[in-house]
Design a protein around this motif. Structure first.
Motif, PDB file in Angstrom:
ATOM      1  N   LYS A  17      24.988  46.202  44.613  1.00 64.54           N
ATOM      2  CA  LYS A  17      26.389  46.255  45.035  1.00 64.54           C
ATOM      3  C   LYS A  17      26.945  44.844  45.207  1.00 64.54           C
ATOM      4  CE  LYS A  17      29.357  48.376  48.487  1.00 64.54           C
ATOM      5  NZ  LYS A  17      29.410  49.188  49.706  1.00 64.54           N
ATOM      6  N   THR A  18      26.185  43.969  45.822  1.00 64.87           N
ATOM      7  CA  THR A  18      26.602  42.590  46.009  1.00 64.87           C
ATOM      8  C   THR A  18      26.791  41.885  44.666  1.00 64.87           C
ATOM      9  OG1 THR A  18      25.389  42.504  48.092  1.00 64.87           O
ATOM     10  CG2 THR A  18      26.016  40.399  47.123  1.00 64.87           C
ATOM     11  N   LEU A  19      25.853  42.104  43.742  1.00 62.81           N
ATOM     12  CA  LEU A  19      25.958  41.509  42.417  1.00 62.81           C
ATOM     13  C   LEU A  19      27.202  42.017  41.696  1.00 62.81           C
ATOM     14  CD1 LEU A  19      24.754  39.790  40.129  1.00 62.81           C
ATOM     15  CD2 LEU A  19      23.509  41.832  39.415  1.00 62.81           C
ATOM     16  N   LEU A  20      27.475  43.291  41.787  1.00 60.23           N
ATOM     17  CA  LEU A  20      28.647  43.875  41.143  1.00 60.23           C
ATOM     18  C   LEU A  20      29.935  43.293  41.713  1.00 60.23           C
ATOM     19  CD1 LEU A  20      29.661  45.953  39.105  1.00 60.23           C
ATOM     20  CD2 LEU A  20      29.650  47.626  40.947  1.00 60.23           C
ATOM     21  N   ILE A  21      29.996  43.146  43.012  1.00 60.24           N
ATOM     22  CA  ILE A  21      31.181  42.558  43.649  1.00 60.24           C
ATOM     23  C   ILE A  21      31.382  41.128  43.169  1.00 60.24           C
ATOM     24  CG2 ILE A  21      32.114  41.759  45.867  1.00 60.24           C
ATOM     25  CD1 ILE A  21      30.893  44.299  47.100  1.00 60.24           C
ATOM     26  N   TRP A  22      30.309  40.348  43.108  1.00 57.24           N
ATOM     27  CA  TRP A  22      30.418  38.966  42.638  1.00 57.24           C
ATOM     28  C   TRP A  22      30.869  38.910  41.185  1.00 57.24           C
ATOM     29  CZ3 TRP A  22      31.235  34.730  45.078  1.00 57.24           C
ATOM     30  CH2 TRP A  22      30.800  34.577  46.381  1.00 57.24           C
ATOM     31  N   LEU A  23      30.365  39.803  40.356  1.00 58.53           N
ATOM     32  CA  LEU A  23      30.780  39.833  38.957  1.00 58.53           C
ATOM     33  C   LEU A  23      32.269  40.150  38.822  1.00 58.53           C
ATOM     34  CD1 LEU A  23      27.754  41.584  37.239  1.00 58.53           C
ATOM     35  CD2 LEU A  23      28.448  39.190  37.036  1.00 58.53           C
ATOM     36  N   VAL A  24      32.755  41.074  39.620  1.00 50.27           N
ATOM     37  CA  VAL A  24      34.170  41.408  39.594  1.00 50.27           C
ATOM     38  C   VAL A  24      35.014  40.223  40.058  1.00 50.27           C
ATOM     39  CG1 VAL A  24      35.934  42.875  40.665  1.00 50.27           C
ATOM     40  CG2 VAL A  24      33.817  43.885  39.810  1.00 50.27           C
TER      41      VAL A  24
ATOM     42  N   LEU B  25      37.756  38.214  37.838  1.00 48.10           N
ATOM     43  CA  LEU B  25      39.151  38.076  38.256  1.00 48.10           C
ATOM     44  C   LEU B  25      39.585  36.620  38.270  1.00 48.10           C
ATOM     45  CD1 LEU B  25      39.386  40.727  41.096  1.00 48.10           C
ATOM     46  CD2 LEU B  25      40.390  40.841  38.811  1.00 48.10           C
ATOM     47  N   ILE B  26      38.726  35.741  38.761  1.00 49.64           N
ATOM     48  CA  ILE B  26      39.054  34.308  38.760  1.00 49.64           C
ATOM     49  C   ILE B  26      39.205  33.803  37.330  1.00 49.64           C
ATOM     50  CG2 ILE B  26      38.151  32.011  39.305  1.00 49.64           C
ATOM     51  CD1 ILE B  26      36.945  33.294  41.856  1.00 49.64           C
ATOM     52  N   TYR B  27      38.299  34.212  36.452  1.00 45.32           N
ATOM     53  CA  TYR B  27      38.380  33.823  35.039  1.00 45.32           C
ATOM     54  C   TYR B  27      39.688  34.319  34.414  1.00 45.32           C
ATOM     55  CZ  TYR B  27      37.578  34.061  30.029  1.00 45.32           C
ATOM     56  OH  TYR B  27      37.722  33.962  28.676  1.00 45.32           O
ATOM     57  N   ALA B  28      40.047  35.572  34.686  1.00 50.60           N
ATOM     58  CA  ALA B  28      41.263  36.134  34.112  1.00 50.60           C
ATOM     59  C   ALA B  28      42.504  35.404  34.609  1.00 50.60           C
ATOM     60  CB  ALA B  28      41.349  37.625  34.435  1.00 50.60           C
ATOM     61  N   ILE B  29      42.517  35.036  35.878  1.00 53.60           N
ATOM     62  CA  ILE B  29      43.669  34.328  36.438  1.00 53.60           C
ATOM     63  C   ILE B  29      43.776  32.919  35.865  1.00 53.60           C
ATOM     64  CG2 ILE B  29      44.604  33.342  38.574  1.00 53.60           C
ATOM     65  CD1 ILE B  29      43.496  35.862  39.989  1.00 53.60           C
TER      66      ILE B  29
END
Length: 55
Positions: A6-13, A17-21
């Motif tokens: 769950k922690t890994l998934l949150i970090w990936l998201v 998001l930072i990359y997309a912005i």
């Protein structure tokens, strides 16, 4: 779901998001505005529904 997964998934998201912005700030702003409009319209519709219930 295991806590580490769950922690890994949150970090990936978050990283995505930072990359997309960073790569397309105008597109990211348009998406945020569209999401905000949907939320605002939902609350307005809910308020109208409640107002119609009381009249």
């Amino acid at each position: 779901m295991p806590a580490k997964a769950k922690t890994l998934l949150i970090w990936l998201v978050v990283i995505f998001l930072i990359y997309a912005i960073v790569t397309s700030p105008d597109r990211a702003a348009d998406i945020v505005k569209a999401i905000w409009d949907v939320i605002a319209n939902a609350f307005a519709s809910f308020g109208e529904f409640l107002a119609n219930l009381t009249s």
